[in-house]
Write an enzyme that holds these catalytic residues in place. Sequence first.
Site, PDB file in Angstrom:
ATOM      1  N   ASP A 109       8.380  -4.713  -4.519  1.00  0.00           N
ATOM      2  CA  ASP A 109       9.684  -4.302  -5.051  1.00  0.00           C
ATOM      3  C   ASP A 109      10.862  -4.772  -4.216  1.00  0.00           C
ATOM      4  OD1 ASP A 109       8.375  -1.009  -5.892  1.00  0.00           O
ATOM      5  OD2 ASP A 109       8.252  -2.926  -6.948  1.00  0.00           O
ATOM      6  N   LYS A 160      11.118   9.281  10.545  1.00  0.00           N
ATOM      7  CA  LYS A 160      12.235  10.199  10.333  1.00  0.00           C
ATOM      8  C   LYS A 160      12.745  10.824  11.639  1.00  0.00           C
ATOM      9  CE  LYS A 160      10.789  11.429   5.599  1.00  0.00           C
ATOM     10  NZ  LYS A 160       9.942  10.250   5.494  1.00  0.00           N
ATOM     11  N   ASP A 216      14.901  -2.017  -2.150  1.00  0.00           N
ATOM     12  CA  ASP A 216      13.626  -1.757  -2.844  1.00  0.00           C
ATOM     13  C   ASP A 216      14.036  -1.371  -4.264  1.00  0.00           C
ATOM     14  OD1 ASP A 216      11.604  -0.260  -4.141  1.00  0.00           O
ATOM     15  OD2 ASP A 216      10.730   0.339  -2.255  1.00  0.00           O
TER      16      ASP A 216
END
Lengths: 371, 371
Positions: A109, A160, A216
């Site tokens: 993607d 994260k 993406d």
Amino acid sequence: MKALFLAGGYGTRLRPFTFSKPKPLIDFANEPIILHQIKALHAVGVRTIVLAVNYQPSEMRKFAQEVKKELDIEIIFSFETEPLGTGGPLKLAEEHLKGDEPFFVLNSDVICDFPFAEMLEFHKKNKSEGTILATKVENPSRYGVIVHQENGKIERFVEKPQEFVGDRINAGIYILNPSVLDIIPLKWTSLEREIFPKLAKEEKIYCYHLNGFWMDVGKPGDFILGSTLYLKFISSQIKESKKVKIHGGVLIQGEDIQGTVLVPKQGREAVKIGENCRIGPNVIIGKNVRIGNGCRLKNCTIMDNVVIGQSSYIDNSIIGWGSHIGSWTRIQSHCFLGEDVTVRDECNVNGLTVCPHKGVNQNILETTIIL
Amino acid sequence: MKALFLAGGYGTRLRPFTFTKPKPLIDFANEPIILHQIKALHAVGVRTIVLAVNYQPSEMRKFAKEVKKELDIEIKFSLETEPLGTGGPLKLAEEYLKGNEPFFVLNSDVICDFPFADMLEYHKKNKSEGTILATKVEDPSRYGVIVHQENGKIERFVEKPQEFVGDRINAGIYILNPSVLDTIPLRWTSLEREIFPKLAKEEKIYCYHLNGFWMDVGKPGDFILGSTLYLKFISSQIKESKKVKIHGGVLIEGEDIQGAVLVPKEGRKGVQIGENCRIGPNVVIGKNVRIGNGCRLKNCTIMDGVVIGQSSYIENSIIGWGSHIGSWTRIQSHCFLGEDVTVRDECNINSLTVCPHKGVNQNIMKETIML
């Protein structure tokens, strides 16, 4: 050289468009997503592509035959019969990837100005086992951040991160040496969470900085964003008189055109635009599209064979193949209309997703799905 | 004799199931909807069926070949290139339907105890041009009501009558003489609103009363209702020792079975049911289904290949092919789960429609569509 595309899955995140075509074949800026990637690989000498998939629609087989004919690239399908994550498919395709050259790995993607030649040179210069393309993001705390030295050598990956450790993340494109296949087991494996951290510990993996746009495009909202970034990119390349290949058509200009508007390669002749329209910025128009008088289109993709009536307003939306949009319609805020959708005159729709072959006959102002 | 099926359209009303299979091939009570109709027609001597469609998926072509082999029935595809309504397709297929015998016309979603032999006899006895199957409904004001004499001769049709004029409506199955084709133009035409009223004026059309269950199963909610009516019907036939052919399998009994429960023809062996379950009433179970201990299933259809964990409760819902339902799940009030849907342990869901290849990981209590 070879490349493997991680193209498994059913493309469900790009519904309703993937109800009509397999995701790799959906046009991004008027050219199949996968062809953007394939052409960039072709330019650096790749002639064999392995598609790691979990099912094979007949359209993909047909596409592979066309690519063979037009680009002399061999597309090989590697089928997983059980979920193998992002690493397992590489091991599954080992026989196609082994050799004495590194190979590319692409997530299917990803759209960017693929820096394959420079990335390859960087990989060879470092004599590393792997090179990860890294892109800069504004909010790294939502991603897996790459912590690296100034020369690009990767120290570790932090998922994260709560405090700032860096702003470069994995852009989903890699160059790997065939020896990496020896450390991937033939089962569900994650490159990002198992294999790459291992290589980082052994100081055998580097990251190459991508400067420029990256997206993406696997979800409709990001598809629109990615289209805008792409259009801005080719527009600026042209302004700076830099060389840029636009596979999906040409940019047009005019009194009725604002900012960047991409149409098929025949230019103005290829699309019927009525009088007193204002089209753009960031609009992509496919083949055989007819737009009536007085329409306002911005930040949208209009796919092949769409017909739009007069005085309609379309913003931040994607209109699927063959759809019929009436007059005085207002379509905004992430409407995603699949193939052959009809929107009746005067309808005002907001945040509406419509599956193929359905009609919209009334105002719908709240985020809704018409199945 | 011949029959024409009005099978145009994309089956959008039966999503999410029609994302996986064309509507005629979706199993109703363990057998493709269209096969219920075809077998009933076969029993009265029909050997040629025309499918009036607007597109032809490869699965339908494959199905036609199997039907030819197993039932010696020829299926022809009549492809409309523009919308022709309910009448135009008959004219389009004229060359297949002409002859000196009447032909059947079926709407593709109708399920009932097809009274084809009696209807044919009635048609011949009246020497009429057409016979419409008529079913009784409780609330005629929502439908097109047939106003007729005691002998069945139709006087007129009244759309959504405000005051009571009768309680018999068009059940979507007709017998027509080939001469009726002469009155149908080759364009969008409605049998019900143009052709039949004309025949009624000329006193050439009768209605045949259907006594017994009837359902249009073209929407998932009605599909469940229709399954229940069908199961009640075969169950009562068996109780009254009447002859009944159950194409989709057998009814099973047992301490864990309540009311009518249909499983594949191997009987209990055909389905794995855990201990301490309570299954039924009105449950249809497909092939290779596994149900864990302590489950409660009622008024639902469980399609082929579904796996259900333990202690789960499923009611008034349809679970699509190959889905994985966890343990301690509660699935109720018109949940329609498409092919290969996963519901995590302990999820409580209400009125949830899930498209193929998606997962449910949380409680969803409001009517929702997962695309």
